[in-house]
Write a protein that holds these residues in place. Structure first.
Motif, PDB file in Angstrom:
ATOM      1  N   VAL A 149      20.701  -1.603  32.094  1.00 30.11           N
ATOM      2  CA  VAL A 149      20.276  -0.172  31.654  1.00 30.11           C
ATOM      3  C   VAL A 149      19.063   0.009  32.199  1.00 30.11           C
ATOM      4  CG1 VAL A 149      19.897   1.398  29.906  1.00 30.11           C
ATOM      5  CG2 VAL A 149      21.801  -0.200  29.642  1.00 30.11           C
ATOM      6  N   VAL A 150      18.171  -0.629  32.046  1.00 27.10           N
ATOM      7  CA  VAL A 150      16.634  -0.408  32.581  1.00 27.10           C
ATOM      8  C   VAL A 150      16.496  -0.161  34.122  1.00 27.10           C
ATOM      9  CG1 VAL A 150      14.262  -1.034  32.681  1.00 27.10           C
ATOM     10  CG2 VAL A 150      15.456  -1.336  30.599  1.00 27.10           C
ATOM     11  N   THR A 151      17.341  -1.291  34.938  1.00 31.30           N
ATOM     12  CA  THR A 151      17.296  -1.229  36.314  1.00 31.30           C
ATOM     13  C   THR A 151      18.145   0.033  36.645  1.00 31.30           C
ATOM     14  OG1 THR A 151      17.385  -3.579  36.206  1.00 31.30           O
ATOM     15  CG2 THR A 151      17.979  -2.353  38.314  1.00 31.30           C
ATOM     16  N   LEU A 152      19.231   0.399  36.312  1.00 28.71           N
ATOM     17  CA  LEU A 152      19.975   1.434  36.604  1.00 28.71           C
ATOM     18  C   LEU A 152      19.717   2.557  36.348  1.00 28.71           C
ATOM     19  CD1 LEU A 152      22.692   2.297  38.065  1.00 28.71           C
ATOM     20  CD2 LEU A 152      23.777   2.367  35.471  1.00 28.71           C
ATOM     21  N   GLY A 153      18.708   2.783  35.068  1.00 28.19           N
ATOM     22  CA  GLY A 153      17.942   4.355  34.513  1.00 28.19           C
ATOM     23  C   GLY A 153      16.876   4.189  35.588  1.00 28.19           C
ATOM     24  N   ALA A 154      16.081   3.374  35.849  1.00 24.37           N
ATOM     25  CA  ALA A 154      14.884   3.408  36.676  1.00 24.37           C
ATOM     26  C   ALA A 154      15.514   3.967  38.316  1.00 24.37           C
ATOM     27  CB  ALA A 154      14.293   2.236  36.961  1.00 24.37           C
ATOM     28  N   ALA A 155      16.444   3.374  38.568  1.00 25.68           N
ATOM     29  CA  ALA A 155      16.840   3.813  40.301  1.00 25.68           C
ATOM     30  C   ALA A 155      17.593   5.140  40.056  1.00 25.68           C
ATOM     31  CB  ALA A 155      18.137   2.697  40.613  1.00 25.68           C
ATOM     32  N   CYS A 156      18.093   5.663  39.024  1.00 29.90           N
ATOM     33  CA  CYS A 156      18.574   6.992  39.048  1.00 29.90           C
ATOM     34  C   CYS A 156      17.396   7.850  38.827  1.00 29.90           C
ATOM     35  CB  CYS A 156      19.728   7.240  38.111  1.00 29.90           C
ATOM     36  SG  CYS A 156      21.291   6.149  38.456  1.00 29.90           S
ATOM     37  N   ALA A 157      16.397   7.434  38.038  1.00 29.60           N
ATOM     38  CA  ALA A 157      15.368   8.468  37.549  1.00 29.60           C
ATOM     39  C   ALA A 157      14.227   8.764  38.740  1.00 29.60           C
ATOM     40  CB  ALA A 157      14.579   7.701  36.400  1.00 29.60           C
ATOM     41  N   LEU A 158      14.159   7.719  39.774  1.00 30.24           N
ATOM     42  CA  LEU A 158      13.408   7.909  40.653  1.00 30.24           C
ATOM     43  C   LEU A 158      13.726   9.225  41.692  1.00 30.24           C
ATOM     44  CD1 LEU A 158      10.883   6.756  42.131  1.00 30.24           C
ATOM     45  CD2 LEU A 158      12.176   5.194  43.398  1.00 30.24           C
ATOM     46  N   PRO A 159      14.963   9.419  42.112  1.00 36.82           N
ATOM     47  CA  PRO A 159      15.100  10.471  43.109  1.00 36.82           C
ATOM     48  C   PRO A 159      15.146  11.761  42.310  1.00 36.82           C
ATOM     49  CG  PRO A 159      16.896   8.797  43.367  1.00 36.82           C
ATOM     50  CD  PRO A 159      16.171   8.272  42.243  1.00 36.82           C
ATOM     51  N   SER A 160      15.461  11.711  40.798  1.00 38.45           N
ATOM     52  CA  SER A 160      15.295  12.780  39.996  1.00 38.45           C
ATOM     53  C   SER A 160      14.039  13.263  40.006  1.00 38.45           C
ATOM     54  CB  SER A 160      16.258  12.551  38.698  1.00 38.45           C
ATOM     55  OG  SER A 160      17.573  12.356  38.919  1.00 38.45           O
ATOM     56  N   LEU A 161      13.082  12.380  39.594  1.00 33.01           N
ATOM     57  CA  LEU A 161      11.898  12.865  39.309  1.00 33.01           C
ATOM     58  C   LEU A 161      11.181  13.125  40.661  1.00 33.01           C
ATOM     59  CD1 LEU A 161      10.381   9.885  37.179  1.00 33.01           C
ATOM     60  CD2 LEU A 161      10.820  12.448  36.502  1.00 33.01           C
ATOM     61  N   THR A 162      11.525  12.362  41.888  1.00 31.51           N
ATOM     62  CA  THR A 162      10.926  12.834  43.304  1.00 31.51           C
ATOM     63  C   THR A 162      11.336  14.393  43.793  1.00 31.51           C
ATOM     64  OG1 THR A 162      10.955  10.581  44.005  1.00 31.51           O
ATOM     65  CG2 THR A 162      11.048  12.422  45.710  1.00 31.51           C
ATOM     66  N   SER A 163      12.514  14.605  43.176  1.00 26.10           N
ATOM     67  CA  SER A 163      13.137  16.008  43.554  1.00 26.10           C
ATOM     68  C   SER A 163      12.460  17.037  42.844  1.00 26.10           C
ATOM     69  CB  SER A 163      14.522  16.013  43.281  1.00 26.10           C
ATOM     70  OG  SER A 163      15.434  17.167  43.844  1.00 26.10           O
ATOM     71  N   VAL A 164      12.554  16.795  41.597  1.00 24.33           N
ATOM     72  CA  VAL A 164      11.543  17.921  40.721  1.00 24.33           C
ATOM     73  C   VAL A 164      10.258  18.085  41.073  1.00 24.33           C
ATOM     74  CG1 VAL A 164      13.623  18.098  39.040  1.00 24.33           C
ATOM     75  CG2 VAL A 164      11.566  16.574  38.708  1.00 24.33           C
ATOM     76  N   ALA A 179      21.006  16.943  35.827  1.00 20.77           N
ATOM     77  CA  ALA A 179      20.493  16.963  34.454  1.00 20.77           C
ATOM     78  C   ALA A 179      19.045  17.441  34.609  1.00 20.77           C
ATOM     79  CB  ALA A 179      20.695  15.715  33.518  1.00 20.77           C
ATOM     80  N   THR A 180      18.122  16.792  35.178  1.00 17.90           N
ATOM     81  CA  THR A 180      16.717  16.994  35.727  1.00 17.90           C
ATOM     82  C   THR A 180      16.515  18.343  36.286  1.00 17.90           C
ATOM     83  OG1 THR A 180      16.728  15.972  37.793  1.00 17.90           O
ATOM     84  CG2 THR A 180      16.147  14.693  35.940  1.00 17.90           C
ATOM     85  N   HIS A 181      17.429  18.978  37.249  1.00 22.31           N
ATOM     86  CA  HIS A 181      17.202  20.303  37.566  1.00 22.31           C
ATOM     87  C   HIS A 181      17.472  21.286  36.747  1.00 22.31           C
ATOM     88  CE1 HIS A 181      15.719  19.699  41.811  1.00 22.31           C
ATOM     89  NE2 HIS A 181      16.234  18.569  41.905  1.00 22.31           N
ATOM     90  N   GLY A 182      18.481  20.996  35.687  1.00 21.42           N
ATOM     91  CA  GLY A 182      18.845  21.721  34.752  1.00 21.42           C
ATOM     92  C   GLY A 182      17.643  21.865  33.608  1.00 21.42           C
ATOM     93  N   LEU A 183      16.942  20.876  33.409  1.00 22.63           N
ATOM     94  CA  LEU A 183      16.027  20.666  32.532  1.00 22.63           C
ATOM     95  C   LEU A 183      14.816  21.465  33.065  1.00 22.63           C
ATOM     96  CD1 LEU A 183      14.904  19.552  29.954  1.00 22.63           C
ATOM     97  CD2 LEU A 183      14.345  17.319  31.228  1.00 22.63           C
ATOM     98  N   ALA A 184      14.598  21.171  34.454  1.00 20.53           N
ATOM     99  CA  ALA A 184      13.426  21.986  35.148  1.00 20.53           C
ATOM    100  C   ALA A 184      13.592  23.282  34.885  1.00 20.53           C
ATOM    101  CB  ALA A 184      13.374  21.677  36.282  1.00 20.53           C
ATOM    102  N   LEU A 185      14.778  24.233  34.563  1.00 16.73           N
ATOM    103  CA  LEU A 185      14.880  25.411  34.221  1.00 16.73           C
ATOM    104  C   LEU A 185      14.095  26.086  33.062  1.00 16.73           C
ATOM    105  CD1 LEU A 185      18.410  26.297  35.712  1.00 16.73           C
ATOM    106  CD2 LEU A 185      16.366  26.465  36.668  1.00 16.73           C
ATOM    107  N   LEU A 186      14.195  24.928  32.134  1.00 10.29           N
ATOM    108  CA  LEU A 186      13.767  25.292  30.637  1.00 10.29           C
ATOM    109  C   LEU A 186      12.475  24.719  30.676  1.00 10.29           C
ATOM    110  CD1 LEU A 186      16.606  23.809  28.386  1.00 10.29           C
ATOM    111  CD2 LEU A 186      16.214  26.067  29.342  1.00 10.29           C
TER     112      LEU A 186
END
Length: 336
Positions: free
Chosen positions: A30-45, A106-113
């Motif tokens: 979970v930690v590895t998969l979550g970190a791998a998916c969070a990195l592009p999301s954080l970079t994009s926002v 999900a992260t870009h939707g959150l960035a609207l709020l």
């Protein structure tokens, strides 16, 4: 005499039991998969937030944002696939990009709020959707699915109080970095024809540099050409408006000169009839000064007097363009 076979811990016993093999660590997955998916999301926002701050007019092409995001997505796919293999070996190559796309959405939707800020709190909040989705995919249980849905809903609800808190933290970070002791001093003279391009303080007063919007557009940005149209100083208390020197704009430089002659006008205003105005209101002395008729750009027909008299305590949206993108203090780094 029969030879003795060596002991094999994974051999099938006489009772036909399956071999005992070590199981994978689901939490580490979970930690590895979550970190791998969070990195592009954080970079994009983060890239979107930086572009919006440094290029509000939208001159930076959207394709650049996409290229930077893809440059992080592609290498992040490898640890995602590796983390999914023990749980979904057949579908891991398809699940990894799908999960990454859901995290980005999900992260870009959150960035609207909750607009992304380059601080620790923003990084944690914007990474939560990716870790929640990773837990639901790896654990594949009803509890994990409910936890993921609850996390997404909770983050969406908390976005509103977090946004209000971060706005106040941003203002305090601005004041701390500029050396401005009190929020009451944040009263820039605002006009559609000028832009506040600088803010500073000396622990006693606030200084705002105002630049002509048309001049900024012609010269290509702050620092090129004659970009300083006027200087505003805000000091606590009332003092003799005619008895002290004033900061003034002179092209690219700031100069100090006397204020004369000093003529009183209605509304607590003093002026020299051309390029210098002093307003005393709400326990503050507000001075606006320029050289060479630059103040005529404030309101198109030289209506500088109305702009000075209309000054008010700046709201958070009015201060946001003045805030630096990077936090300038430890509280800002932790809470933005």
């Amino acid at each position: 005499m029969a030879a003795v076979e060596p002991h094999d811990p994974y051999a099938v016993t006489a009772q036909g039991r399956a071999p005992v093999r070590p199981t994978s660590n689901r939490r580490w997955q979970v930690v590895t998969l979550g970190a791998a998916c969070a990195l592009p999301s954080l970079t994009s926002v983060a890239v979107g937030s930086a572009v919006q701050h440094f290029d509000p007019d939208g001159r930076v092409p959207a394709i650049l944002h996409l290229v930077v995001t893809l440059a992080v997505v592609i290498p992040a796919l490898f640890p995602s696939v590796h983390a999914l293999r023990p749980s979904a070996p057949r579908w891991c190559r398809l699940l990894a990009p799908a999960l990454m796309a859901l995290g980005l959405a999900a992260t870009h939707g959150l960035a609207l709020l909750l607009p992304f800020r380059p601080g620790l709190l923003s990084a944690l909040v914007f990474a939560l959707p990716s870790f929640a989705l990773a837990g639901a995919v790896v654990l594949r249980s009803r509890t994990a699915l409910l936890a993921a849905v609850g996390t997404l809903l909770g983050v969406s609800v908390l976005a509103f109080p977090l946004r209000a808190m971060q706005r106040e933290v941003g203002v305090q970070d601005l004041m701390r970095g500029a050396g401005i002791p009190s929020r009451s001093l944040l009263r820039p003279v605002l006009s559609a024809d000028v832009q506040v391009t600088g803010i500073s303080g000396d622990g006693h007063r606030a200084v705002f540099v105002l630049s002509d919007q048309a001049d900024l557009a012609n010269t290509g940005g702050i620092g090129d050409g004659f970009d300083k149209a006027a200087v505003e100083t805000v000091s606590p208390g009332y003092s003799d408006p005619c008895g002290h020197s004033l900061l003034s704009a002179d092209g690219e430089n700031l100069t100090t000169g006397p204020f004369s002659p000093c003529l009183p006008e209605p509304g607590g205003l003093w002026s020299d009839g051309a390029n210098r105005y002093v307003l005393q209101r709400d326990g503050l002395t507000i001075t606006l000064a320029a050289a060479g008729g630059e103040l005529s750009t404030l309101n198109g027909g030289g209506e500088v007097r109305q702009a000075v008299l209309a000054t008010h305590p700046a709201t958070e949206p009015e201060l946001r363009p003045l805030e630096g993108w990077f936090p300038s203090s430890w509280p800002g780094f932790l809470l933005l």
